[in-house]
Design an enzyme around this catalytic site. Sequence first.
Site, PDB file in Angstrom:
ATOM      1  CG  ASN A   1      -1.872   1.136   1.290  1.00 38.13           C
ATOM      2  OD1 ASN A   1      -1.790   2.072   0.491  1.00 38.13           O
ATOM      3  ND2 ASN A   1      -2.782   1.104   2.238  1.00 38.13           N
TER       4      ASN A   1
ATOM      5  NE  ARG B   1      -7.466  12.748   2.232  1.00 36.66           N
ATOM      6  CZ  ARG B   1      -7.685  11.459   1.937  1.00 36.66           C
ATOM      7  NH1 ARG B   1      -8.505  11.139   0.964  1.00 36.66           N
ATOM      8  NH2 ARG B   1      -7.085  10.509   2.618  1.00 36.66           N
TER       9      ARG B   1
ATOM     10  CG  LEU C   1     -15.657   6.864  10.977  1.00 31.10           C
ATOM     11  CD1 LEU C   1     -16.340   7.198  12.295  1.00 31.10           C
ATOM     12  CD2 LEU C   1     -16.078   7.834   9.879  1.00 31.10           C
ATOM     13  N   GLY C   2     -11.012   7.164   9.604  1.00 31.66           N
ATOM     14  CA  GLY C   2      -9.592   7.186   9.893  1.00 31.66           C
ATOM     15  C   GLY C   2      -9.031   8.505   9.413  1.00 31.66           C
TER      16      GLY C   2
ATOM     17  CD  GLU D   1      -7.542  -0.321   3.448  1.00 27.94           C
ATOM     18  OE1 GLU D   1      -8.272   0.578   3.001  1.00 27.94           O
ATOM     19  OE2 GLU D   1      -6.403  -0.104   3.892  1.00 27.94           O
TER      20      GLU D   1
ATOM     21  CG  HIS E   1     -11.972   4.495   2.459  1.00 30.68           C
ATOM     22  ND1 HIS E   1     -12.568   5.687   2.831  1.00 30.68           N
ATOM     23  CD2 HIS E   1     -10.647   4.667   2.666  1.00 30.68           C
ATOM     24  CE1 HIS E   1     -11.644   6.534   3.246  1.00 30.68           C
ATOM     25  NE2 HIS E   1     -10.459   5.939   3.145  1.00 30.68           N
TER      26      HIS E   1
ATOM     27  CD  GLU F   1     -10.716  -1.068  12.980  1.00 38.48           C
ATOM     28  OE1 GLU F   1      -9.671  -1.379  13.600  1.00 38.48           O
ATOM     29  OE2 GLU F   1     -10.847  -1.183  11.753  1.00 38.48           O
TER      30      GLU F   1
ATOM     31  CE  LYS G   1      -0.412   2.875   6.498  1.00 36.80           C
ATOM     32  NZ  LYS G   1      -1.834   3.159   6.805  1.00 36.80           N
TER      33      LYS G   1
ATOM     34  NE  ARG H   1      -6.043   1.909  -0.424  1.00 38.47           N
ATOM     35  CZ  ARG H   1      -5.966   3.083   0.163  1.00 38.47           C
ATOM     36  NH1 ARG H   1      -4.837   3.482   0.719  1.00 38.47           N
ATOM     37  NH2 ARG H   1      -7.007   3.873   0.209  1.00 38.47           N
TER      38      ARG H   1
END
Length: 410
Positions: free
Chosen positions: A10, A239, A207-208, A377, A179, A329, A17, A91
């Site tokens: 990613n 953003r 939500l992140g 993911e 997402h 989370e 990542k 990704r």
Amino acid sequence: MTRPVALTLNVGSSSLKFGLFDIEGPPIELGFGIVENIGTALRLKFTCNGTTITRASSERGPADHRSAVSAAFALLHSQVPSAKVVAVGHRVVHGGPAYAAPRIVSDNLLDDLSRFAPFAPLHQPHNIAGIKAAMAEFPDALQVACFDTAFHRNHPKVNDLFALPRAYYERGVRRYGFHGLSYDYVAGELRRIAPQLHAGRVVMAHLGNGASMCAMEGGRSVASTMGFTALDGLPMGTRTGQIDPGIIFYLLREEGMALDEVIELFYSKSGLLGLSDLSHDMRVLEAAGTPEAEEAIDYFVFRIRRELGALAATLGGLDAVVFCGGIGENSRLVRERVCDGMGWIGIGIDPDRNAENATVISPDHSRIQVMVIPTSEELVIARAIKRFREAPNMPEAGGKPLGQAGPDPA
């Protein structure tokens, strides 16, 4: 003795990542790592078998993404010396209007992804750079691209339209949603945990640092808060989220800003960071207690609640709300504030269950279940790799999203 493994990548603008998976049976994560500060002071972290290895350098780090992939693999090799990378899954933020499922990487695919770069200018070029870096580093490995937009490609057309002349839609100016890999995984988990809810009307909130919400019916996306780009919808770490486009004209004409300055403002200096004048990190904001931090949290929650109502209307009702992503989370406060006062629609939470980060945080008598399901993911990408390795001639486009395509490969 070598051990065949799959690598997931990613790639962002300054970080990479990566996950390491055993794919001899159902994919099992062996380790997860990150390369940060690409091009500056390199920092690598890798966790495997409960042990975390961290390496940092005061010298200039990898100057490009190929070097970052090499650095990541060198760290993997030192910690898992028997690993042989036989496949790499990527990704890719934008798959455009055509790609509704993972694809094996080819020259034609890379050409298409390059054409989609204007749709995701701050993500797509780095995704492509990561693919090319991995192809150079692992020339004999299977390379698979997995698209964040693919999960949303079955929207009713009315949910993808903008009120522009039709020619723009045909040129690709439409709502895509993002997402998708996260929603794909969580939808699959919901089907496993609560198949009756999966079959119904669900709003998921990823939500992140990047944040969006998705309305699903029968496990399929029918609407998303994100649109043409990953800038739309909810406010995010840095953003803006949804904003009056007239503000752009004002900034260009009246404030004398250059286009690149507006792009940087909207993508990198706004959201929670801009509102709080402190941080993009929800944990920092919750601990800060300043009026600006509180206002940033309040606005974040307000927009989630507003979009929740809109998505419930799109679905014609609601059976469940599912939180996922780093904030979804882990932030008990955000979940509590989102659900507070939503009894009119049937939403409520149990304070003790919410404090425990339980899977189901709504009361037993609640008409609408509220859940917390951690996302992965990387596992969705590993499953795609597994499918292509077992059936290399499978169709390369179309089909069902992975989360809807039946149980994991045995």
